[in-house]
Design a protein around this motif. Structure first.
Motif, PDB file in Angstrom:
ATOM      1  N   TYR A 102      77.208  56.343 -17.312  1.00 21.24           N
ATOM      2  CA  TYR A 102      77.382  56.977 -16.015  1.00 21.24           C
ATOM      3  C   TYR A 102      78.754  56.678 -15.427  1.00 21.24           C
ATOM      4  CZ  TYR A 102      72.403  56.745 -16.803  1.00 21.24           C
ATOM      5  OH  TYR A 102      71.173  56.851 -17.372  1.00 21.24           O
ATOM      6  N   ILE A 103      79.308  57.634 -14.752  1.00 21.30           N
ATOM      7  CA  ILE A 103      80.581  57.458 -14.050  1.00 21.30           C
ATOM      8  C   ILE A 103      80.234  57.344 -12.570  1.00 21.30           C
ATOM      9  CG2 ILE A 103      82.822  58.484 -13.570  1.00 21.30           C
ATOM     10  CD1 ILE A 103      82.380  60.080 -16.210  1.00 21.30           C
ATOM     11  N   LYS A 104      80.185  56.103 -12.080  1.00 21.98           N
ATOM     12  CA  LYS A 104      79.675  55.866 -10.734  1.00 21.98           C
ATOM     13  C   LYS A 104      80.796  55.964  -9.708  1.00 21.98           C
ATOM     14  CE  LYS A 104      76.100  52.895 -12.647  1.00 21.98           C
ATOM     15  NZ  LYS A 104      75.584  51.532 -12.775  1.00 21.98           N
ATOM     16  N   ASN A 105      80.500  56.704  -8.639  1.00 18.86           N
ATOM     17  CA  ASN A 105      81.463  56.875  -7.547  1.00 18.86           C
ATOM     18  C   ASN A 105      82.810  57.381  -8.045  1.00 18.86           C
ATOM     19  OD1 ASN A 105      79.527  55.814  -5.763  1.00 18.86           O
ATOM     20  ND2 ASN A 105      80.132  53.732  -6.323  1.00 18.86           N
ATOM     21  N   GLY A 106      82.786  58.163  -9.111  1.00 19.16           N
ATOM     22  CA  GLY A 106      84.006  58.777  -9.629  1.00 19.16           C
ATOM     23  C   GLY A 106      84.898  57.829 -10.387  1.00 19.16           C
ATOM     24  N   SER A 125      82.776  69.511 -16.295  1.00 17.80           N
ATOM     25  CA  SER A 125      81.634  69.264 -15.424  1.00 17.80           C
ATOM     26  C   SER A 125      81.322  67.778 -15.462  1.00 17.80           C
ATOM     27  CB  SER A 125      80.422  70.064 -15.909  1.00 17.80           C
ATOM     28  OG  SER A 125      80.002  69.584 -17.192  1.00 17.80           O
ATOM     29  N   ASP A 126      80.396  67.320 -14.617  1.00 18.10           N
ATOM     30  CA  ASP A 126      80.032  65.896 -14.618  1.00 18.10           C
ATOM     31  C   ASP A 126      79.478  65.483 -15.977  1.00 18.10           C
ATOM     32  OD1 ASP A 126      80.853  65.597 -12.035  1.00 18.10           O
ATOM     33  OD2 ASP A 126      78.851  65.741 -11.155  1.00 18.10           O
ATOM     34  N   ASP A 127      78.641  66.338 -16.564  1.00 23.80           N
ATOM     35  CA  ASP A 127      78.065  66.027 -17.884  1.00 23.80           C
ATOM     36  C   ASP A 127      79.154  65.956 -18.951  1.00 23.80           C
ATOM     37  OD1 ASP A 127      75.524  65.845 -16.931  1.00 23.80           O
ATOM     38  OD2 ASP A 127      74.923  67.880 -17.495  1.00 23.80           O
ATOM     39  N   GLU A 128      80.123  66.851 -18.871  1.00 23.15           N
ATOM     40  CA  GLU A 128      81.224  66.854 -19.845  1.00 23.15           C
ATOM     41  C   GLU A 128      82.106  65.629 -19.682  1.00 23.15           C
ATOM     42  OE1 GLU A 128      81.941  71.602 -20.782  1.00 23.15           O
ATOM     43  OE2 GLU A 128      82.900  70.692 -19.032  1.00 23.15           O
ATOM     44  N   LEU A 182      82.876  62.924 -22.427  1.00 23.53           N
ATOM     45  CA  LEU A 182      84.252  62.579 -22.768  1.00 23.53           C
ATOM     46  C   LEU A 182      84.492  61.078 -22.634  1.00 23.53           C
ATOM     47  CD1 LEU A 182      87.056  63.622 -23.585  1.00 23.53           C
ATOM     48  CD2 LEU A 182      87.567  63.943 -21.149  1.00 23.53           C
ATOM     49  N   TRP A 183      83.902  60.472 -21.607  1.00 28.66           N
ATOM     50  CA  TRP A 183      84.054  59.033 -21.425  1.00 28.66           C
ATOM     51  C   TRP A 183      83.463  58.270 -22.611  1.00 28.66           C
ATOM     52  CZ3 TRP A 183      86.938  55.589 -19.618  1.00 28.66           C
ATOM     53  CH2 TRP A 183      86.510  54.285 -19.362  1.00 28.66           C
ATOM     54  N   ARG A 184      82.343  58.761 -23.149  1.00 29.70           N
ATOM     55  CA  ARG A 184      81.760  58.140 -24.343  1.00 29.70           C
ATOM     56  C   ARG A 184      82.724  58.252 -25.523  1.00 29.70           C
ATOM     57  NH1 ARG A 184      76.803  60.764 -22.979  1.00 29.70           N
ATOM     58  NH2 ARG A 184      76.959  62.135 -24.801  1.00 29.70           N
ATOM     59  N   SER A 206      82.321  74.440 -30.721  1.00 29.13           N
ATOM     60  CA  SER A 206      82.364  73.238 -31.552  1.00 29.13           C
ATOM     61  C   SER A 206      80.990  72.963 -32.159  1.00 29.13           C
ATOM     62  CB  SER A 206      82.805  72.036 -30.714  1.00 29.13           C
ATOM     63  OG  SER A 206      82.803  70.864 -31.480  1.00 29.13           O
ATOM     64  N   GLU A 207      80.994  72.559 -33.411  1.00 26.55           N
ATOM     65  CA  GLU A 207      79.736  72.362 -34.136  1.00 26.55           C
ATOM     66  C   GLU A 207      78.986  71.114 -33.697  1.00 26.55           C
ATOM     67  OE1 GLU A 207      78.188  73.117 -38.622  1.00 26.55           O
ATOM     68  OE2 GLU A 207      80.305  72.740 -38.295  1.00 26.55           O
ATOM     69  N   PHE A 208      79.728  70.024 -33.433  1.00 25.80           N
ATOM     70  CA  PHE A 208      79.098  68.764 -33.030  1.00 25.80           C
ATOM     71  C   PHE A 208      79.702  68.287 -31.707  1.00 25.80           C
ATOM     72  CE2 PHE A 208      79.017  68.715 -37.751  1.00 25.80           C
ATOM     73  CZ  PHE A 208      77.645  68.758 -37.923  1.00 25.80           C
ATOM     74  N   GLU A 209      78.926  67.474 -30.984  1.00 25.23           N
ATOM     75  CA  GLU A 209      79.375  66.969 -29.686  1.00 25.23           C
ATOM     76  C   GLU A 209      79.521  65.449 -29.655  1.00 25.23           C
ATOM     77  OE1 GLU A 209      76.844  68.342 -26.596  1.00 25.23           O
ATOM     78  OE2 GLU A 209      77.311  70.457 -26.916  1.00 25.23           O
ATOM     79  N   GLU A 210      78.675  64.752 -30.394  1.00 30.06           N
ATOM     80  CA  GLU A 210      78.687  63.290 -30.383  1.00 30.06           C
ATOM     81  C   GLU A 210      79.914  62.765 -31.140  1.00 30.06           C
ATOM     82  OE1 GLU A 210      78.177  59.383 -30.212  1.00 30.06           O
ATOM     83  OE2 GLU A 210      76.994  60.811 -29.035  1.00 30.06           O
ATOM     84  N   PRO A 211      80.714  61.867 -30.510  1.00 32.27           N
ATOM     85  CA  PRO A 211      81.963  61.395 -31.136  1.00 32.27           C
ATOM     86  C   PRO A 211      81.788  60.781 -32.521  1.00 32.27           C
ATOM     87  CG  PRO A 211      81.420  60.124 -29.155  1.00 32.27           C
ATOM     88  CD  PRO A 211      80.575  61.337 -29.147  1.00 32.27           C
ATOM     89  N   ARG A 212      80.705  60.008 -32.716  1.00 31.43           N
ATOM     90  CA  ARG A 212      80.500  59.411 -34.035  1.00 31.43           C
ATOM     91  C   ARG A 212      80.233  60.479 -35.095  1.00 31.43           C
ATOM     92  NH1 ARG A 212      76.130  55.054 -32.029  1.00 31.43           N
ATOM     93  NH2 ARG A 212      75.824  56.763 -30.573  1.00 31.43           N
TER      94      ARG A 212
END
Length: 291
Positions: free
Chosen positions: A69-73, A98-101, A105-107, A183-189
């Motif tokens: 979670y990205i708390k308080n920005g 978006s917030d979900d994106e 991205l943070w992950r 994009s085919e996959f979303e998870e960085p790993r």
């Protein structure tokens, strides 16, 4: 250690895998199948990575805090790399996510930071081994074996550095352009594994089979993320209920928390074990390319 509920579950999964690997190594050692000590050295590197990751190595600020979670920005962790900090700052203020994106991205940024940590640990190990090797006066058969071990470690370093460079280029591109909806996959790993698989010595049929397995792996990771989030929510509720004095409510929340904690640990172990297996298969393909 002041670890979150999610991070404690992750630590449990990592240690469970480490314990299993060490038991396997002890059997090999008893059978005389690790004469060069390479498997033992790898176990030590893996343990060092775990200790660094969870702030157990005695160094301040080495812990990789895990929050989805990205708390308080503002994120509760630093990236320890000015280039990454700059990219992340641009992405946050670009309005393209978006917030979900941004969460996703943070992950990716944290995953990249972990790869750099692992690379630096391996580099330090290789440097120490080289220093010892240079001080040996009389070459022997044992030293020839150690040269082969060094060669393998350099190849591992090369693979990790290639993955880091590819990962940084991806982060740079996504941070500037936003996510590609096709994009085919979303998870960085999974993205890392797919990029490496395309460079490995796989036939078209093997690559297609690997692609399907990565889809199942990504679904497994998403399920794990879901339980991680539920565990965090349950942990917050439990802390709140503990202050109310309602025993029945407290017991119900404790039962739910224990169930979510166990499920998160179980899924975390399965994800990490599956990741090990997939990475091993790709490494074999990449090594075959170099032969």
């Amino acid at each position: 250690l002041h670890l979150s509920a999610v991070k404690l579950a992750e630590l449990h999964s990592d240690l469970k895998i480490q314990e299993k690997d060490e038991l396997s190594w002890k059997k090999l050692k008893a059978e005389g199948l690790d004469e060069d000590g390479e498997k033992e050295a790898k176990l030590r590197r893996n343990l060092n990575v775990i200790m660094t990751k969870y702030g157990m190595n005695g160094k301040k600020d080495s812990q990789l805090v895990d929050t989805n979670y990205i708390k308080n920005g503002a994120e509760s962790d630093t990236l320890d790399d000015p280039r990454l900090e700059k990219l992340w700052s641009k992405a946050k203020t670009s309005g393209k996510f978006s917030d979900d994106e941004l969460d996703k991205l943070w992950r990716e940024f944290k995953h990249h930071k972990e790869k750099i940590h692992e690379y630096n640990i391996l580099l330090e190990t290789v440097s120490r081994t080289e220093d010892i090797h240079k001080n040996v006066i009389n070459p022997s058969e044992e030293n020839l074996v150690k040269e082969e071990i060094l060669h393998n470690k350099h190849r591992e370093l090369k693979d990790k550095l290639r993955s880091i460079n590819q990962g940084f280029e991806r982060l740079r591109k996504v941070s500037h352009q936003g996510y590609d909806t096709t994009s085919e996959f979303e998870e960085p790993r999974v993205i890392d594994l797919w990029d490496m698989a395309k460079s490995a010595n796989f036939t078209e049929k093997e690559l297609e089979s690997f692609r399907e397995e990565l889809k199942h792996f990504e679904a497994k990771i998403e399920k794990h993320h879901h339980y991680q989030k539920q565990l965090e929510i349950s942990h917050q509720k439990l802390k709140h209920v503990e202050g109310t004095g309602d025993k029945d409510h407290l017991n119900r929340n404790r039962e739910k928390y224990a169930m979510l904690e166990e499920k998160t640990k179980e899924l975390g172990y399965k994800v990490k074990k599956h990741l090990q297996d997939l990475t091993s298969r790709i490494s074999q393909g990449l090594q075959h390319n170099e032969l």
